[in-house]
Write an enzyme that holds these catalytic residues in place. Structure first.
Site, PDB file in Angstrom:
ATOM      1  CG  HIS A  22     -23.354  96.100  18.609  1.00 39.02           C
ATOM      2  ND1 HIS A  22     -24.300  95.667  17.347  1.00 39.02           N
ATOM      3  CD2 HIS A  22     -22.107  95.636  18.316  1.00 39.02           C
ATOM      4  CE1 HIS A  22     -23.296  95.466  16.394  1.00 39.02           C
ATOM      5  NE2 HIS A  22     -22.296  94.801  16.624  1.00 39.02           N
ATOM      6  CD  GLU A  23     -19.341  95.402  20.380  1.00 42.45           C
ATOM      7  OE1 GLU A  23     -18.694  94.372  20.447  1.00 42.45           O
ATOM      8  OE2 GLU A  23     -19.176  96.260  19.453  1.00 42.45           O
ATOM      9  CG  HIS A  26     -21.044  90.630  19.240  1.00 44.49           C
ATOM     10  ND1 HIS A  26     -21.501  90.042  17.951  1.00 44.49           N
ATOM     11  CD2 HIS A  26     -20.711  91.752  18.579  1.00 44.49           C
ATOM     12  CE1 HIS A  26     -21.543  90.910  16.895  1.00 44.49           C
ATOM     13  NE2 HIS A  26     -21.334  92.168  17.192  1.00 44.49           N
TER      14      HIS A  26
END
Length: 455
Positions: A22-23, A26
């Protein structure tokens, strides 16, 4: 307690992989958009480990509270920015770029789910066939005249090949419509259509097992209650049970088949049971106390024995399912889309009160399911990871301040207003978002404890 390290390890691996993916979504898109990343952190709070890497000397860190992570970018609203680096600040980017960076995290979770499903479908796995058991009297399945041993071939015309396919389709249908048609074939190869009414699935706010309320259960063969395996050191061996023992009665209740014995043991956690046996033609009796094991959010009793079976039953009720490259990819996309849409629908029903908040699960329940799926096999564990990845992606897209969806909402408002929200407005929204998340986490944690201690 002996299984706790295994369950924790399974949970940590799932959580760690999903947070990193997820990170990294980003992070990767921020870099592509020319934004400087200051820190990539797994976890929150005090830093346990850190290392600076790359041209920008990004700080890669692991922090003390592991339930999440974050990517900190250069931003004039959060600190002083050198004039020569102002063009690399997040707040200086266009709304389109900022939105792309924000949505990249959830999209990375969906992409991971697709890849995981794709791999599992290509490698193949052994699955239970969709064979139905005798439904309890009074349930919708009983009223539909479903009988033991009928195999489902299709649900409303959609082909069904595994038990998981059947379960998933019925859950989807129960949310969308009042009834469904099951095309079944019995052991005499006679084809029939059973109309199953689905309203009971949503009773009690969808709390518990919806298919159990419909009376849908797996086929139970009439195997005699003869022990084919006794686990060394287990409750059964300690009580004196041996391979070949035929259990005739439990607490005075006659046992006609293996599944009857299993049901009694499962419901008798930490309670002594009196077993009447036949061993090599001689009658005898033993007392055994089942040990509690976590399963689907509750404790079930087990004594460490298995049925005597030459493998014929296993061969009759299982099938190996594998798909080609393109077919597996298409199925993975559909699986991810369907489960994402289903999650959104159920969240919407929570807001309207149709679905109980007791269905919210926290880290304890997730850890329990992670351990259970890992024990069942690699393919089950990978599917579980894909499911949690989808849930994480959907959750983060909700329009709640502090979540990715909340930031997307800010950007939409900015497009309409043609100027950003004021810092005061965003500060108030952040406080509201934190409060909402705190309440949801409190509900989830309470549900976890309730399942753990009360089943």
């Amino acid at each position: 307690m002996s299984e706790l390290p295994f369950y924790l390890a399974a949970f940590v691996v799932v959580l760690g992989v999903l947070i990193v993916v997820h990170e990294y979504g980003h992070y990767a898109v921020a870099r592509l958009c020319g934004v400087k990343v200051l820190r990539f952190s797994i976890g929150f709070g005090r830093v346990l480990w850190q290392k600076r890497l790359g041209r920008d000397q990004t700080e890669w860190a692991v922090s003390i509270f592991p339930l999440g992570g974050y990517v900190k970018m250069l931003d004039e609203r959060e600190g002083e920015v050198l004039p020569e680096e102002a063009h690399r600040a997040f707040n200086r980017q266009s709304v389109g770029k900022r939105s792309l960076i924000v949505v990249a995290g959830p999209l990375a979770n969906f992409a991971l789910a697709i890849l995981l499903y794709w791999a599992v479908f290509m490698l193949g796995s052994e699955e239970l066939m969709p064979i139905l058991g005798t439904p309890p009297a009074g349930t919708p399945a009983a009223m539909a005249s479903i009988s033991n041993g009928e195999q489902v071939r299709a649900v409303d015309g959609q082909p069904v090949s595994t038990w998981n396919d059947l379960r998933w389709l019925l859950l989807q249908k129960a949310v969308e419509q009042e009834s469904t048609e099951l095309e079944v074939v019995n052991e005499r190869n006679e084809i029939a259509v059973r109309r199953l009414y689905l309203a009971a699935a949503g009773e009690q706010g969808w709390e518990g097992d919806a298919l159990e309320r419909l009376g849908i259960g797996f086929y139970r063969p009439n195997l005699p209650a003869v022990l084919g395996k006794v686990v060394a050191g287990g409750p059964g061996e300690r009580a004196g049970l041996q391979v070949g023992d035929h259990v005739l009665a439990v607490d005075g209740r006659p046992i006609a088949a293996w599944h009857e014995l299993v049901l009694i043991i499962r419901d008798a956690t930490e309670r002594s049971l009196h077993l009447e046996l036949e061993r090599q033609g001689q009658a005898l009796a033993v007392d055994v106390i089942p040990e509690g094991h976590p399963e689907r959010g509750r404790l079930v009793g087990k004594i460490g024995v298995a049925v005597a079976d030459d493998g014929q039953f296993r061969r009759e009720v299982r099938t190996f399912v594998r798909y080609g490259f393109f077919e597996a990819g298409g199925k993975a996309l559909k699986e991810t889309w369907d489960k994402s849409a289903f999650s959104l629908v159920m969240m919407g029903k929570m807001l309207t009160g149709e679905v109980s908040l007791k269905n919210l699960s926290g880290p304890v329940t997730i850890a329990d399911y992670a351990g259970q799926s890992a024990k069942l096999g690699f393919d089950y564990y990978i599917k579980f990871m894909a499911l949690v990845s989808i849930s994480l992606g959907v959750l983060n897209l909700l329009p709640i301040p502090v979540l990715d969806g909340g930031h997307l909402l800010y950007h939409m408002i900015e497009v309409v207003r043609r100027r950003p929200l004021t810092e005061r407005a965003m500060g108030i929204a952040q406080q509201v978002g934190v409060s909402i998340l705190f309440v949801l986490m409190a509900f989830a944690f309470f549900n976890d404890l309730n399942r753990l201690f009360f089943g």
